[in-house]
Design a protein around this motif. Structure first.
Motif, mmCIF file in Angstrom:
data_model
loop_
_atom_site.group_PDB
_atom_site.id
_atom_site.type_symbol
_atom_site.label_atom_id
_atom_site.label_comp_id
_atom_site.label_asym_id
_atom_site.label_seq_id
_atom_site.Cartn_x
_atom_site.Cartn_y
_atom_site.Cartn_z
ATOM 1 N N GLY A 1 42.289 82.085 34.980
ATOM 2 C CA GLY A 1 41.413 80.925 35.063
ATOM 3 C C GLY A 1 41.932 79.879 36.035
ATOM 4 N N GLY A 2 43.239 79.621 35.992
ATOM 5 C CA GLY A 2 43.819 78.646 36.908
ATOM 6 C C GLY A 2 43.733 79.090 38.360
ATOM 7 N N SER A 3 43.968 80.375 38.613
ATOM 8 C CA SER A 3 43.897 80.892 39.983
ATOM 9 C C SER A 3 42.463 80.859 40.506
ATOM 10 C CB SER A 3 44.464 82.312 40.036
ATOM 11 O OG SER A 3 45.836 82.333 39.665
ATOM 12 N N LEU A 4 41.509 81.204 39.646
ATOM 13 C CA LEU A 4 40.102 81.074 40.035
ATOM 14 C C LEU A 4 39.788 79.641 40.433
ATOM 15 C CD1 LEU A 4 38.237 83.212 37.328
ATOM 16 C CD2 LEU A 4 38.072 83.543 39.802
ATOM 17 N N HIS B 1 33.529 74.103 45.503
ATOM 18 C CA HIS B 1 32.760 74.095 44.261
ATOM 19 C C HIS B 1 33.268 72.986 43.332
ATOM 20 C CE1 HIS B 1 30.660 77.971 44.795
ATOM 21 N NE2 HIS B 1 31.779 78.400 45.358
ATOM 22 N N PRO B 2 32.367 72.260 42.689
ATOM 23 C CA PRO B 2 32.808 71.416 41.579
ATOM 24 C C PRO B 2 33.169 72.332 40.408
ATOM 25 C CG PRO B 2 30.427 71.239 41.870
ATOM 26 C CD PRO B 2 30.926 72.121 42.972
ATOM 27 N N VAL B 3 34.374 72.195 39.887
ATOM 28 C CA VAL B 3 34.862 73.102 38.844
ATOM 29 C C VAL B 3 35.301 72.298 37.628
ATOM 30 C CG1 VAL B 3 36.580 74.842 38.222
ATOM 31 C CG2 VAL B 3 35.638 74.802 40.538
ATOM 32 N N VAL B 4 34.687 72.589 36.483
ATOM 33 C CA VAL B 4 35.117 71.973 35.232
ATOM 34 C C VAL B 4 35.955 72.987 34.458
ATOM 35 C CG1 VAL B 4 32.930 72.605 34.099
ATOM 36 C CG2 VAL B 4 34.391 70.864 33.079
ATOM 37 N N GLY B 5 37.145 72.587 34.074
ATOM 38 C CA GLY B 5 38.031 73.463 33.332
ATOM 39 C C GLY B 5 38.085 73.068 31.873
ATOM 40 N N ILE B 6 38.077 74.067 31.001
ATOM 41 C CA ILE B 6 38.116 73.820 29.560
ATOM 42 C C ILE B 6 39.289 74.593 28.976
ATOM 43 C CG2 ILE B 6 36.831 73.990 27.392
ATOM 44 C CD1 ILE B 6 34.261 74.089 29.167
ATOM 45 N N ALA B 7 40.174 73.878 28.299
ATOM 46 C CA ALA B 7 41.361 74.484 27.703
ATOM 47 C C ALA B 7 41.463 74.059 26.255
ATOM 48 C CB ALA B 7 42.613 74.077 28.471
ATOM 49 N N ARG B 8 42.211 74.835 25.456
ATOM 50 C CA ARG B 8 42.403 74.474 24.056
ATOM 51 C C ARG B 8 43.230 73.201 23.926
ATOM 52 N NH1 ARG B 8 45.140 79.470 21.331
ATOM 53 N NH2 ARG B 8 46.204 79.434 23.348
ATOM 54 N N ARG B 9 44.231 73.060 24.795
ATOM 55 C CA ARG B 9 45.121 71.910 24.712
ATOM 56 C C ARG B 9 44.792 70.894 25.797
ATOM 57 N NH1 ARG B 9 48.538 76.267 23.581
ATOM 58 N NH2 ARG B 9 49.073 76.467 25.782
ATOM 59 N N ALA B 10 44.761 69.632 25.420
ATOM 60 C CA ALA B 10 44.466 68.567 26.379
ATOM 61 C C ALA B 10 45.506 68.531 27.491
ATOM 62 C CB ALA B 10 44.403 67.226 25.659
ATOM 63 N N GLU C 1 47.073 69.175 33.240
ATOM 64 C CA GLU C 1 47.890 69.847 34.251
ATOM 65 C C GLU C 1 47.011 70.519 35.301
ATOM 66 O OE1 GLU C 1 50.298 72.470 31.973
ATOM 67 O OE2 GLU C 1 51.441 70.860 31.012
ATOM 68 N N ALA C 2 45.915 71.149 34.851
ATOM 69 C CA ALA C 2 45.001 71.809 35.793
ATOM 70 C C ALA C 2 44.375 70.795 36.740
ATOM 71 C CB ALA C 2 43.922 72.556 35.024
ATOM 72 N N LEU C 3 44.043 69.651 36.213
ATOM 73 C CA LEU C 3 43.457 68.593 37.029
ATOM 74 C C LEU C 3 44.478 68.078 38.039
ATOM 75 C CD1 LEU C 3 40.750 67.062 37.210
ATOM 76 C CD2 LEU C 3 41.704 65.369 35.632
ATOM 77 N N ALA C 4 45.707 67.899 37.581
ATOM 78 C CA ALA C 4 46.763 67.380 38.453
ATOM 79 C C ALA C 4 47.102 68.334 39.596
ATOM 80 C CB ALA C 4 48.012 67.081 37.629
ATOM 81 N N MET C 5 47.039 69.636 39.341
ATOM 82 C CA MET C 5 47.399 70.607 40.374
ATOM 83 C C MET C 5 46.214 70.997 41.259
ATOM 84 S SD MET C 5 47.890 74.012 37.967
ATOM 85 C CE MET C 5 48.416 75.135 39.270
ATOM 86 N N GLY C 6 45.038 70.437 40.999
ATOM 87 C CA GLY C 6 43.882 70.698 41.837
ATOM 88 C C GLY C 6 43.137 71.969 41.527
ATOM 89 N N ALA C 7 43.396 72.543 40.343
ATOM 90 C CA ALA C 7 42.698 73.773 39.963
ATOM 91 C C ALA C 7 41.287 73.495 39.468
ATOM 92 C CB ALA C 7 43.486 74.513 38.880
#
Length: 284
Positions: free
Chosen positions: A13-16, A25-34, A39-45
């Motif tokens: 998911g992170g690599s995608l 693409h605008p990408v919204v990521g959903i994870a179990r842990r906030a 972290e995904a937002l900070a790394m630009g994923a």
């Protein structure tokens, strides 16, 4: 650009996300842990992140990148939030058991399996370009919407992946041979070596282990959860592969016991000749 939602921000998911955000693409990521979402937002994923499944609302394409045993439940949970015409796809390494259930939950579902894993897991090892030149299998059925299939194909192509298309059951039989069986074989190799009763010989073996052992043991040193899920959800195909592999080992054992060196040479020659067809242009 299509709005993408990715549920599960691990390696795949992170690599995608890293690739899709890079392509605009605008990408919204959903994870179990906030913390994972942050972290995904900070790394630009991802360009937006959180831990609420309702964030899939408004997405054009949704990638379910959860562990195998959570895919169907996740699809059921997001269905009330999906926009009409949204395409849902997954990345699970087993398809035959999942696809019928997923198709019944959402009409525009397309089964997918990008084959670009690592021994490590988690967002920390995600990388841009992970899918470049790697197989990406799509598993449509008679129920698959051709337009939905084409949209997933276009995204997979943009990742630089090598597209492959087959029936879910064909997929499971093939990956049992080249993905799931090697995990079990590699694990068995490690444990067999670890079973050496003389601690000095064991220590010496560990010291001497080099590229040959590293290559053949790599997938056996991977994430236990993933190997267990592969076996659990692709049980029949994996058992068949294990049985045939065991037969091959028995044949080799018989040849060595009988000192049939010419026959052993011929067997090893056949394997040497067969290997390149499984590697394509990758070599190695």
């Amino acid at each position: 650009m299509e709005r993408i939602a990715i549920i599960g921000l691990g390696l795949i998911g992170g690599s995608l996300g890293l690739d899709l955000t890079r392509y605009g693409h605008p990408v919204v990521g959903i994870a179990r842990r906030a913390t994972t979402a942050e972290e995904a937002l900070a790394m630009g994923a991802v360009t937006e992140a959180g831990n609420e499944l309702a964030l899939v609302s408004g997405a054009d394409v949704v990638f379910i990148c959860t562990p195998i045993d959570a895919v169907v439940a996740t699809a059921a949970a997001i269905a009330p939030y999906l926009s009409e015409g949204a395409v849902v796809t997954d990345v699970a390494s087993v398809k035959g058991e999942l696809v019928p259930s997923l198709e019944s939950l959402w009409p525009d579902f397309v089964g997918g399996h990008p084959m670009a894993g690592k021994a490590e897991a988690g967002l920390a090892v995600a990388e841009a370009g992970l899918f470049q030149g790697r197989p990406y299998v799509l598993t449509p059925t008679e129920a698959t919407n051709p337009e939905a299939l084409e949209r997933v194909r276009a995204i997979a192509t943009s990742l630089g992946a090598n597209l492959c298309q087959c029936h879910p059951d064909q997929h499971d039989r093939a990956v049992a041979w080249i993905s799931h069986l090697p995990v079990m074989v590699s694990s068995s190799l490690i444990l067999a070596c670890q079973g050496e009763s003389d601690p000095d010989i064991l220590a010496l073996s560990q010291t001497l282990a080099s590229s040959g052992f590293q290559d053949t043991s790599r997938v056996g040193g991977g994430v236990p959860d993933l190997g267990t899920l592969m076996a659990r959800h692709n049980r029949a195909a994996l058992l068949n592969a294990l049985t045939q592999y065991q037969d091959q080992l028995d044949q080799l054992k018989t040849l060595i016991q009988a000192e049939e060196w010419d026959a052993l040479y011929n067997t090893l020659t056949r394997s040497q000749s067969a290997r390149p067809a499984f590697l394509g242009q990758r070599g190695g």
